[in-house]
Scaffold this motif. Structure first.
Motif, mmCIF file in Angstrom:
data_model
loop_
_atom_site.group_PDB
_atom_site.id
_atom_site.type_symbol
_atom_site.label_atom_id
_atom_site.label_comp_id
_atom_site.label_asym_id
_atom_site.label_seq_id
_atom_site.Cartn_x
_atom_site.Cartn_y
_atom_site.Cartn_z
ATOM 1 N N THR A 18 0.672 -1.219 -0.166
ATOM 2 C CA THR A 18 0.002 0.031 -0.136
ATOM 3 C C THR A 18 1.006 1.187 -0.113
ATOM 4 O O THR A 18 0.803 2.101 -0.674
ATOM 5 C CB THR A 18 -0.691 -0.011 1.167
ATOM 6 O OG1 THR A 18 -1.510 -1.315 1.185
ATOM 7 C CG2 THR A 18 -1.792 1.121 1.008
ATOM 8 N N ALA A 25 -1.934 -3.856 -6.279
ATOM 9 C CA ALA A 25 -2.698 -2.833 -5.454
ATOM 10 C C ALA A 25 -2.933 -1.920 -6.512
ATOM 11 O O ALA A 25 -2.349 -1.689 -7.578
ATOM 12 C CB ALA A 25 -1.478 -2.139 -4.403
ATOM 13 N N VAL A 62 -5.950 -3.678 -2.234
ATOM 14 C CA VAL A 62 -4.758 -4.384 -1.889
ATOM 15 C C VAL A 62 -5.207 -5.985 -2.000
ATOM 16 O O VAL A 62 -6.114 -6.263 -1.281
ATOM 17 C CB VAL A 62 -3.932 -4.106 -1.036
ATOM 18 C CG1 VAL A 62 -2.775 -4.863 -0.815
ATOM 19 C CG2 VAL A 62 -3.624 -2.647 -0.998
#
Length: 312
Positions: A78, A159, A108
């Motif tokens: 992240t 992500a 994610v």
């Protein structure tokens, strides 16, 4: 096999130019003050428009994003996403360093098996796709970013997110409205719940406090935290809100030794430093350790998310 590079991905990986992991990029390009919190080390443009590859290094021992059961914390993906969006906007799309970035959502997905910590820091490669680019005049104003991560030749996760880029004047209007800027009062940082309940060992790293109802806690905002508040901010940062979603889910299921498998979050509005903030968690039937969490201030949802944990 899950976790390994698929045959379809192999040509793309073979076409990636050599990247350097020798030093971090300049910290100003990812809006960080501490050099140790800069993960990106290099990048290159790929042949397809708006496609890039980035290099990042994750430490085996991070002060906040701890290894759990010998695995890297997926939250590192992240933060790498956040840094990649800001860096590429500055380096490739001429966004001024004064531009302010606001994430609208983040998604994610982690593949845990190949996230195992090895004998050296993790040299991570990510293929980056930017899409839905919107410009205000000649300046990039929003983008959708997707990252696919590899470590030692194995795919470790993905992500994605949407970021809005605002010049200082537009940020001031979006942040404060017609009333104009104000100086926030003291941040609300109550007593932490036991760190062991959320997989930590120090109170400083706990972002939830007093339990106010079943599966509901007050949020702790510690502006002295060296990672979540790497530099002064006028609002609660998104990475802290994501950690609230995760830790409250740990506490709800009473599984501090679990691993984060996925998180989807939407940031509806700025979260104020000095307002009482709570998080409420509701277990879902989508999986054994799946929940929906809502962070609220003054009766309004500021962040909502779906979190999936797993035991390894």
């Amino acid at each position: 096999m899950e976790g390994f590079v698929t045959r379809a991905c192999q040509p793309l990986l073979e076409a990636i130019p050599a990247l350097s992991f020798e030093r971090s990029i300049a910290r100003r390009y990812v809006h960080r003050q501490a050099i140790t919190e800069v993960f990106l080390t290099d990048h290159a443009e790929l042949s397809q428009p708006n496609h890039f590859v980035i290099a990042a290094q994750w430490p085996r021992l991070h002060g906040f994003y701890r290894t759990r059961g010998g695995l890297y914390d997926p939250m590192l993906m992240t933060e790498t996403l956040r840094q990649a969006a800001i860096y590429l906007a500055h380096a490739r799309y001429r966004v001024p360093l004064s531009g302010r970035f606001v994430m609208q959502d983040i998604r994610v997905r982690a593949q845990l098996a190949p996230l195992e910590v090895g004998p050296a820091a993790a040299d991570v490669t990510a293929i980056v796709t930017l899409s839905d680019l919107v410009h205000r005049g000649d300046t990039l104003s929003s983008l959708h970013i997707d990252l696919r991560f590899w470590l030692a030749g194995r795919e470790i996760g993905s992500a994605s997110g949407v970021a809005v880029v605002l010049p200082p004047s537009a940020y001031t209007r979006a942040r404060w409205g017609a009333a104009g800027p104000r100086t926030p009062g003291p941040a609300r940082c109550g007593t932490a719940i036991a760190p062991s309940l959320v997989g930590h060992v120090e109170d400083q790293h706990v972002v939830i406090g007093r339990q106010t109802a079943r599966d509901e806690w007050e949020v702790r905002v510690d502006v002295t935290h060296p990672v979540l508040f790497d530099h002064p901010l006028d609002h609660i940062p998104g990475m802290l809100l994501l950690e609230v979603l995760r830790q409250s889910t740990f506490a709800t299921f009473d599984v501090p030794d679990a691993h984060l498998e996925s998180i989807d979050a939407v940031f509806h509005q700025f979260a104020e430093l000095d307002q009482r903030t709570t998080v409420r968690v509701r277990m879902l039937d989508d999986g054994p350790l799946t929940a929906r969490a809502v962070i609220r201030q003054a009766g309004v949802d500021v962040t909502t998310g779906t979190i999936r944990l797993t035991r390894r």
